[in-house]
Design a protein around this motif. Sequence first.
Motif, PDB file in Angstrom:
ATOM      1  N   LEU A   1       2.210  -1.928  -9.725  1.00 37.90           N
ATOM      2  CA  LEU A   1       3.549  -2.654  -9.387  1.00 37.90           C
ATOM      3  C   LEU A   1       3.259  -3.744 -10.140  1.00 37.90           C
ATOM      4  N   VAL A   2       4.194  -4.467 -10.938  1.00 36.42           N
ATOM      5  CA  VAL A   2       4.176  -5.789 -11.112  1.00 36.42           C
ATOM      6  C   VAL A   2       4.578  -6.715  -9.996  1.00 36.42           C
ATOM      7  N   THR A   3       3.895  -7.546  -9.397  1.00 39.61           N
ATOM      8  CA  THR A   3       4.089  -8.397  -8.383  1.00 39.61           C
ATOM      9  C   THR A   3       4.727  -9.769  -8.662  1.00 39.61           C
TER      10      THR A   3
ATOM     11  N   ASP B   1      -0.604  -5.234  -9.251  1.00 38.43           N
ATOM     12  CA  ASP B   1      -1.173  -4.790  -7.846  1.00 38.43           C
ATOM     13  C   ASP B   1      -1.005  -3.153  -7.730  1.00 38.43           C
ATOM     14  N   GLY B   2      -2.172  -2.528  -7.163  1.00 35.65           N
ATOM     15  CA  GLY B   2      -1.810  -1.218  -7.215  1.00 35.65           C
ATOM     16  C   GLY B   2      -3.213  -0.645  -6.307  1.00 35.65           C
ATOM     17  N   VAL B   3      -3.164   0.823  -6.441  1.00 37.87           N
ATOM     18  CA  VAL B   3      -4.224   1.586  -5.794  1.00 37.87           C
ATOM     19  C   VAL B   3      -5.529   0.954  -6.345  1.00 37.87           C
ATOM     20  N   GLY B   4      -5.684   0.614  -7.419  1.00 38.99           N
ATOM     21  CA  GLY B   4      -6.806   0.188  -8.023  1.00 38.99           C
ATOM     22  C   GLY B   4      -7.003  -1.181  -7.845  1.00 38.99           C
ATOM     23  N   GLY B   5      -6.239  -1.985  -6.912  1.00 40.03           N
ATOM     24  CA  GLY B   5      -6.664  -3.291  -6.535  1.00 40.03           C
ATOM     25  C   GLY B   5      -5.612  -4.141  -7.427  1.00 40.03           C
ATOM     26  N   LYS B   6      -5.932  -5.639  -7.390  1.00 36.89           N
ATOM     27  CA  LYS B   6      -4.952  -6.543  -8.157  1.00 36.89           C
ATOM     28  C   LYS B   6      -5.780  -6.710  -9.378  1.00 36.89           C
TER      29      LYS B   6
ATOM     30  N   GLY C   1       0.799   3.861  -3.093  1.00 35.70           N
ATOM     31  CA  GLY C   1       0.446   5.000  -2.806  1.00 35.70           C
ATOM     32  C   GLY C   1       1.627   6.277  -3.163  1.00 35.70           C
ATOM     33  N   LEU C   2       2.928   5.693  -2.933  1.00 34.39           N
ATOM     34  CA  LEU C   2       4.073   6.551  -3.188  1.00 34.39           C
ATOM     35  C   LEU C   2       3.847   6.863  -4.892  1.00 34.39           C
ATOM     36  N   LEU C   3       3.859   5.637  -5.615  1.00 30.76           N
ATOM     37  CA  LEU C   3       3.881   5.748  -7.090  1.00 30.76           C
ATOM     38  C   LEU C   3       2.565   6.661  -7.397  1.00 30.76           C
TER      39      LEU C   3
ATOM     40  N   ASP D   1       0.723  -1.083   0.054  1.00 29.90           N
ATOM     41  CA  ASP D   1      -0.011  -0.174  -0.029  1.00 29.90           C
ATOM     42  C   ASP D   1       1.023   1.207  -0.179  1.00 29.90           C
ATOM     43  N   GLU D   2       1.755   1.112   0.783  1.00 27.78           N
ATOM     44  CA  GLU D   2       2.704   2.312   1.038  1.00 27.78           C
ATOM     45  C   GLU D   2       3.500   2.537  -0.346  1.00 27.78           C
TER      46      GLU D   2
END
Lengths: 286, 772
Positions: free
Chosen positions: A164-166, A137-142, A18-20, A14-15
């Motif tokens: 992000l690419v997880t 995965d990101g602010v919009g979910g997976k 959020g930063l990105l 999340d952190e």
Amino acid sequence: MLSGTEYVRPSTMDEASGLLANDEGAVVLAGGTDVLVAAFAGRMSVSTLVDVSSLPELKGVEDWGDCVWIGALTTMTKLCASDVVNRVLPGLGSAAAAMGCWQVRNRATIGGNLCNASPSAEMGPPLLVYEAAVDLDGVGGKRRLPISEFFKGPGETALAKGELVTGIRIPKPDAGLRVAYVRRALRRSMDIPLVNVAVGVQMGDGVGVDARVALGAVAPVPFRVPVAEEILVGRPLTDSVIQEAAEGACCPARPITDVRATAEYRLAMVEVLVRRALIQLAEESV
Amino acid sequence: MSAFTYVGKRLPPVDGEERASGRAQYVTDIKLPGMLHGKILRSPLPHARIASIDTSAAEALPGVKAVATWADTPGVSFGPIPAFEDWTILAKDKVRFVGEEVAAVAAVDEATALRALDLIEVEYEELPAVFDPVEAMKPGAPSINGRERNVVMPFSLERGDVDGALAGADLVLEEDYYTNQVYQAYMETMAGVVRPEKHGGFTMWLPIQIPNKSRLTYGKALGVRPEDIRIIKPFMGGAFGAKMEVDLHLVAAVLARKCGRPVRIVNTRHEDIVAGNPRVPMHIHLKMGFMRDGRFAAKEVRIVAANGGRTVYSPPIMATACYRVDTLYTFENVRAEGYAVDTNTVPTGAFRGFGNSQMTFPLETMIDQAAAQLGLDPVAIRRRNAVPTGYVSIHGWEVGSSGQEQTLDNVARISGLASRRRQAADTGPVRRGVGLAACNHVSGNKAFFPPFDGSSSIVRIAEDGKVIVFHGECDMGQGQTTAFSQIVAEALGARLEDVTVAEVDTQVSPYGLGSFATRGTTIGGMGVKKGADAAKELLLQAAAEHFGADILALDTEQSEVYLKADPSRRVSFGHLARGFIFTHGGLPMVAQGHYVPNTVAPDPKTKYGNVSPAYVFGAHVAEVEVDTETGEVRVTGYWASHDVGRAINPMQLEGQVQGGVAQGIGWALMEDMITREGRIANPTLLDYRVPGSKDVPRVTCDFVEPVDPNGPFGAKGIGEPALNPVPAAVANAIYDAIGIRFTELPITAEKVLAALRAREAAQRGRGGQGFV
């Protein structure tokens, strides 16, 4: 120059997202073999380097039964050394072993290689052949994307802001699918491919039942070549079929001319490399 | 068994641990109190008039301490060669190549200096430009430095009866060749730290091959006496010819003078590629006549060489290309015509081989071709024309020792040349071939600095018996310090670990010429040996008093003097030195020695002379695999035999040969400064490809030791000959593999594939171009 660039090492997804999401100039730092080089050379302006090395969600190579999951932070060295990769996805291991040099492979990650989205990305053709999917995965979910939809252009991907690419999810291929990875570069190590090719063929009753051909470095993104694949399905892997497929693979290639090679040369190499990859598979199947 | 203690031994570099552990201090490691960081604004255009420069915004930037333009320099024209002084420290009113120095900034850090560069406004009026030297000589070409037809220097020479010999020859070959522009790619980019001193002088910490000679040029440029410039040369990360006079050093001095503080400038790799001193590219037309028995009847050469926008060393390099190979074989009829020509490209300079490497490619390729056409063995045709010991060349060069025939025989033997030619198993896409090429070179070059030739040293025995050697030469990484340590320890009878070779500091070191022309071991080595010989005399005199014995009854070993009749009676250097120093009011126990070679500068008109005290020979064999589907050439085997006079340190010699071969393979197959409209299109090591470790095979070395009368313990040089024959050996191997001769470097995969396809198309009876 990186003076004025912030460095943060988030401990949660999340952190990180959020930063990105909130910082226009934030850039993910994984192995740093592309990002730091570009930043130091002034080709990339970076306000914040978001070091994702503390995120456990991005790590590991796991055998999930029907698929293999490879964390985005997996280095090329780890890919080469992974039992499951060498057993189930040898074409991916070959590509990882061909990249850069020891020092680069110790740092460079599979996620970084995809996100850098170079047309010649070492991981592009083998992942296309293995029909991998990319976990995001990101602010919009997976969400999950087929690898073929991930690359959008040189340096451009389907990643949304704050995403992000997880990991990479690769369905386990049928045991009969054999994959070869071949490349042509100007020197024998520590060089970017002029052309890279991954080819997968599965034979049944003497004819091809599944064929996958992917090319890199000859278009804005790496891509599959159905026209060559169709030539191989339902036919034996003879010299003439191989030659037909190799020539067919050239049709959709649209390489550029630059200081390393002319477009004509790259095109000629597509034919040679596809042919050689197929010959290698034909010899293995004997 | 060798009678030597240190000479001829495989000893690791005496400074190896210091380098490998990172403790060695290079110029870039130097940090002085108050030191500022300089950056240079370089021309973005190949040829333009400077209409105006506005530095006010840059000067106003906080952190900027000085901004310099031509107006801040003494404004004089100068240059490395007094006859061609076309340099100014910063451009006056016009720029002549992309990368030429226009203005400079000194600031508290590099980032500020870079920001300030962006704030300097330069208005250019672009001028027509010319990039190829052949084009530049044509009527109507843009004038770059105001010279007639842009010719910086013409060269001509003729000996014997060339026309008669050609008319009587059984075979005459004639071909155009091109040797391209390549970058030295040393590890340490060009750099300098300059501190202004009182009375207007400077102390300069520089990676420089010619610490003393450069002061003559720098003094003129800066308007000070050469003695007012003190140059200190710390550890150096390679040079290969590029680090002679470097304008960056002078820019740092101008900034340092303006702000009264030390200034450091370090080139980025990009700057180093676009504005370094790359190899002189040459168009070479070669015509040779051969007799049926393999004798070379005559040789005629015409060379057009690119000087770049200002003159570094292209005139003597072009001249060297014209006639140095005339001592590779027993030529009797030669004619040469050459031109160094201004072009709007990066100025060109010395690079391992100094023109001889350029010319060796066409010569050795053509000899290979002649051998094939005459049905002669490639070794035999070269042996037929080989230079023997005691030979005096048509230009007066006196070959005191020659192991040439042996290098040819040895390289053929160790490579198994005869059995490797045209591999029988060649039916697949990969064809294998093997090629031979020979080379010669000098060990010093009187023509390079006519005022004097030779070298000297000061050898000091400290009160603890340690030996310090001061010299004015230059270790740029090639291992000179180790070679000098071995020579001094051997001559003096000192323990190797007791010998320290001081870095060059012009305030204390003797005047020396520095590193060029493969002269270090031979001429420099003689200088330190003479000093060591004199120091031994001092020690023997002191020991004679100590033992009450005649000096002739004594000798030295392991830092002790002993009685020859009773070796158990010994006294240490330390004991003797303390005795001497403490009874002479602290007077240093110092000896000096010098060496003046028998060289003769070439006559300006006839070029007759004798440029070097010793001449070297070598022969290489390359084995290649040519992939006929991709055009890729892989060097799979390499063998080199060199006449080194006497091997001082075989391990270091092997290192030099391996490095020369690697560099030569890069030149032959991949390295190329691709220039488009005067701009270098590949100014990074990502796009300018030097070979990696996997591109270079194991190099098997052999050394022939005829013991030269003029070298220290008979030693001659290795640096440049290690590279000279490589492109020809590789090209000859490619011919052996696929039957195609290449006449332009580099022989890239694309060129090979295009040539193969063109031949295929021709064989099918239709014209073909391209790959598909």
